[in-house]
Scaffold this motif. Structure first.
Motif, PDB file in Angstrom:
ATOM      1  N   ALA A 157       0.909  -1.263  -0.080  1.00  0.00           N
ATOM      2  CA  ALA A 157      -0.078   0.007   0.032  1.00  0.00           C
ATOM      3  C   ALA A 157       0.870   1.201   0.008  1.00  0.00           C
ATOM      4  O   ALA A 157       1.813   1.406   0.770  1.00  0.00           O
ATOM      5  N   GLY A 158       0.557   2.181  -1.068  1.00  0.00           N
ATOM      6  CA  GLY A 158       1.484   3.573  -0.885  1.00  0.00           C
ATOM      7  C   GLY A 158       0.399   4.414  -0.141  1.00  0.00           C
ATOM      8  O   GLY A 158      -0.686   4.380  -0.421  1.00  0.00           O
ATOM      9  N   THR A 159       1.031   5.328   0.510  1.00  0.00           N
ATOM     10  CA  THR A 159       0.278   6.285   1.394  1.00  0.00           C
ATOM     11  C   THR A 159       1.058   7.514   1.659  1.00  0.00           C
ATOM     12  O   THR A 159       1.896   7.800   0.744  1.00  0.00           O
ATOM     13  N   SER A 163       7.180  12.555   1.410  1.00  0.00           N
ATOM     14  CA  SER A 163       6.585  12.497  -0.101  1.00  0.00           C
ATOM     15  C   SER A 163       5.620  11.431   0.047  1.00  0.00           C
ATOM     16  O   SER A 163       5.337  10.537   0.722  1.00  0.00           O
ATOM     17  N   GLU A 164       4.380  11.921  -0.959  1.00  0.00           N
ATOM     18  CA  GLU A 164       3.390  10.882  -0.935  1.00  0.00           C
ATOM     19  C   GLU A 164       3.888   9.892  -1.779  1.00  0.00           C
ATOM     20  O   GLU A 164       4.340  10.103  -2.940  1.00  0.00           O
ATOM     21  N   HIS A 165       3.529   8.638  -1.639  1.00  0.00           N
ATOM     22  CA  HIS A 165       3.746   7.514  -2.241  1.00  0.00           C
ATOM     23  C   HIS A 165       2.494   7.045  -3.226  1.00  0.00           C
ATOM     24  O   HIS A 165       1.594   6.412  -2.660  1.00  0.00           O
ATOM     25  N   THR A 166       2.684   7.741  -4.474  1.00  0.00           N
ATOM     26  CA  THR A 166       1.344   7.674  -5.216  1.00  0.00           C
ATOM     27  C   THR A 166       1.123   6.711  -6.052  1.00  0.00           C
ATOM     28  O   THR A 166      -0.257   6.510  -6.251  1.00  0.00           O
ATOM     29  N   SER A 167       1.931   5.616  -6.367  1.00  0.00           N
ATOM     30  CA  SER A 167       1.343   4.384  -7.108  1.00  0.00           C
ATOM     31  C   SER A 167       2.485   3.403  -6.639  1.00  0.00           C
ATOM     32  O   SER A 167       3.559   3.923  -6.682  1.00  0.00           O
ATOM     33  N   ILE A 168       1.972   2.205  -6.934  1.00  0.00           N
ATOM     34  CA  ILE A 168       2.947   0.964  -6.751  1.00  0.00           C
ATOM     35  C   ILE A 168       2.757   0.158  -8.000  1.00  0.00           C
ATOM     36  O   ILE A 168       1.518  -0.113  -8.318  1.00  0.00           O
ATOM     37  N   ALA A 169       3.765  -0.439  -8.576  1.00  0.00           N
ATOM     38  CA  ALA A 169       3.630  -1.590  -9.509  1.00  0.00           C
ATOM     39  C   ALA A 169       4.711  -2.738  -9.080  1.00  0.00           C
ATOM     40  O   ALA A 169       5.826  -2.321  -8.529  1.00  0.00           O
ATOM     41  N   PHE A 224       8.070  -1.504  -7.453  1.00  0.00           N
ATOM     42  CA  PHE A 224       8.441   0.126  -7.862  1.00  0.00           C
ATOM     43  C   PHE A 224       7.423   0.981  -7.112  1.00  0.00           C
ATOM     44  O   PHE A 224       6.055   0.586  -6.886  1.00  0.00           O
ATOM     45  N   VAL A 225       7.726   2.058  -6.528  1.00  0.00           N
ATOM     46  CA  VAL A 225       6.792   3.163  -5.836  1.00  0.00           C
ATOM     47  C   VAL A 225       7.046   4.559  -6.552  1.00  0.00           C
ATOM     48  O   VAL A 225       8.339   4.827  -6.426  1.00  0.00           O
ATOM     49  N   SER A 226       6.170   5.207  -7.019  1.00  0.00           N
ATOM     50  CA  SER A 226       6.350   6.608  -7.495  1.00  0.00           C
ATOM     51  C   SER A 226       6.089   7.424  -6.080  1.00  0.00           C
ATOM     52  O   SER A 226       5.201   7.254  -5.215  1.00  0.00           O
ATOM     53  N   THR A 227       6.792   8.539  -6.039  1.00  0.00           N
ATOM     54  CA  THR A 227       6.267   9.478  -5.079  1.00  0.00           C
ATOM     55  C   THR A 227       6.188  11.013  -5.760  1.00  0.00           C
ATOM     56  O   THR A 227       6.789  11.227  -6.751  1.00  0.00           O
ATOM     57  N   LYS A 261       8.105  15.042  -9.153  1.00  0.00           N
ATOM     58  CA  LYS A 261       6.709  14.900  -8.597  1.00  0.00           C
ATOM     59  C   LYS A 261       5.826  13.985  -9.645  1.00  0.00           C
ATOM     60  O   LYS A 261       5.408  14.317 -10.595  1.00  0.00           O
ATOM     61  N   LEU A 262       6.081  12.760  -9.368  1.00  0.00           N
ATOM     62  CA  LEU A 262       5.452  11.757 -10.135  1.00  0.00           C
ATOM     63  C   LEU A 262       4.010  11.143  -9.663  1.00  0.00           C
ATOM     64  O   LEU A 262       3.675  11.262  -8.520  1.00  0.00           O
ATOM     65  N   THR A 263       3.094  10.762 -10.522  1.00  0.00           N
ATOM     66  CA  THR A 263       1.824  10.357 -10.175  1.00  0.00           C
ATOM     67  C   THR A 263       1.434   8.992 -10.421  1.00  0.00           C
ATOM     68  O   THR A 263       0.495   8.626  -9.884  1.00  0.00           O
ATOM     69  N   ARG A 264       2.398   8.287 -11.256  1.00  0.00           N
ATOM     70  CA  ARG A 264       1.905   7.139 -11.583  1.00  0.00           C
ATOM     71  C   ARG A 264       3.100   6.303 -12.081  1.00  0.00           C
ATOM     72  O   ARG A 264       3.948   6.746 -12.760  1.00  0.00           O
ATOM     73  N   VAL A 265       3.656   5.020 -11.867  1.00  0.00           N
ATOM     74  CA  VAL A 265       4.255   4.070 -12.633  1.00  0.00           C
ATOM     75  C   VAL A 265       3.488   2.852 -13.097  1.00  0.00           C
ATOM     76  O   VAL A 265       2.626   2.233 -12.291  1.00  0.00           O
ATOM     77  N   ILE A 266       3.765   2.474 -14.011  1.00  0.00           N
ATOM     78  CA  ILE A 266       3.015   1.337 -14.942  1.00  0.00           C
ATOM     79  C   ILE A 266       4.010   0.568 -15.455  1.00  0.00           C
ATOM     80  O   ILE A 266       4.955   0.851 -16.187  1.00  0.00           O
ATOM     81  N   VAL A 267       3.778  -0.880 -15.301  1.00  0.00           N
ATOM     82  CA  VAL A 267       4.502  -1.876 -15.733  1.00  0.00           C
ATOM     83  C   VAL A 267       3.917  -2.792 -16.907  1.00  0.00           C
ATOM     84  O   VAL A 267       2.674  -3.034 -16.597  1.00  0.00           O
TER      85      VAL A 267
END
Length: 212
Positions: A110-112, A137-143, A149-152, A178-184
């Motif tokens: 979970a990214g929080t 930083s907010e941990h905005t997405s996880i893949a 991987f986690v984007s912040t 400032k990242l909002t999404r990581v996609i694999v």
């Protein structure tokens, strides 16, 4: 759907695509078994009004549904009832994203707004696993694709190759933090995409070693 109600999250059963769940801004969970033509309210995910909504559906292999607000709630009976998840080692500052470690796995990340948490028991309890991650930083997405991987939003991209025990940055070629999404790409895990502020998108073809 009722009038003056916003749908804020939708998820689909992978094994049965005609079954769809939706989450609205009144905290109701809705279910359709005909591809979205007709809907039925099956429960309320939150006791009081929720914010920062999303809903996810996974197989573990028993179906499990997560619905998020300031805290995380989960259901193992198709959304009929929801139970509060238990967070150990500190309460997260809002749940932003969830990712399953592997198909049919009971392990989730979970990214929080205050780090990454990990559950190994189908989402019932969560432990902080944020060594090496920025606390601010907010941990905005996880893949997850081999590595996790986690984007912040503020510190770029991080990865872990040991199940989240430690994290390292992986931002070669990027110019924004400032990242909002990581996609694999599930078909080719070495192909990845990053989305950031101002509409910028980066691509990597070597599992995040380099970005362009």
């Amino acid at each position: 759907f009722a009038t003056n109600v916003a749908i804020v999250g939708v998820t689909q059963e992978a094994a049965n695509p005609a079954t769809v769940y939706a989450y609205n801004d009144r905290s109701d969970v809705l279910k359709s078994t005909d591809g979205g033509k007709q809907w039925q309210k099956i429960s309320s995910a939150c006791v009081t009004s929720c914010s920062d909504y999303f809903i996810r559906h996974y197989y573990v292999p028993t179906p499990i549904i997560f619905a998020s607000s300031a805290t995380l709630r989960y259901s193992t009976n198709g959304g009929a009832t929801f139970t509060d998840a238990i967070f150990l080692g500190g309460t997260p500052n809002g749940i932003i994203d969830i990712a399953q470690a592997a198909p049919n796995s009971g392990t989730f990340y979970a990214g929080t707004g205050s780090g990454v948490f990990k559950s190994t028991n189908n989402g019932a309890t969560w432990n902080r696993t944020s060594t090496g991650l920025p606390a601010s930083s907010e941990h905005t997405s996880i893949a997850v694709a081999g590595k996790t991987f986690v984007s912040t939003y503020g510190s770029g991209l991080f990865y872990s190759d040991n199940g989240g025990q430690t994290w390292s940055s992986r931002n070669a070629g990027t110019t924004i933090a400032k990242l909002t999404r990581v996609i694999v790409d599930p078909a080719r895990p070495s192909d990845m995409f990053l989305a950031g502020e101002k509409g910028l998108v980066y691509q990597s073809i070597d599992a995040a070693l380099n970005w362009s």
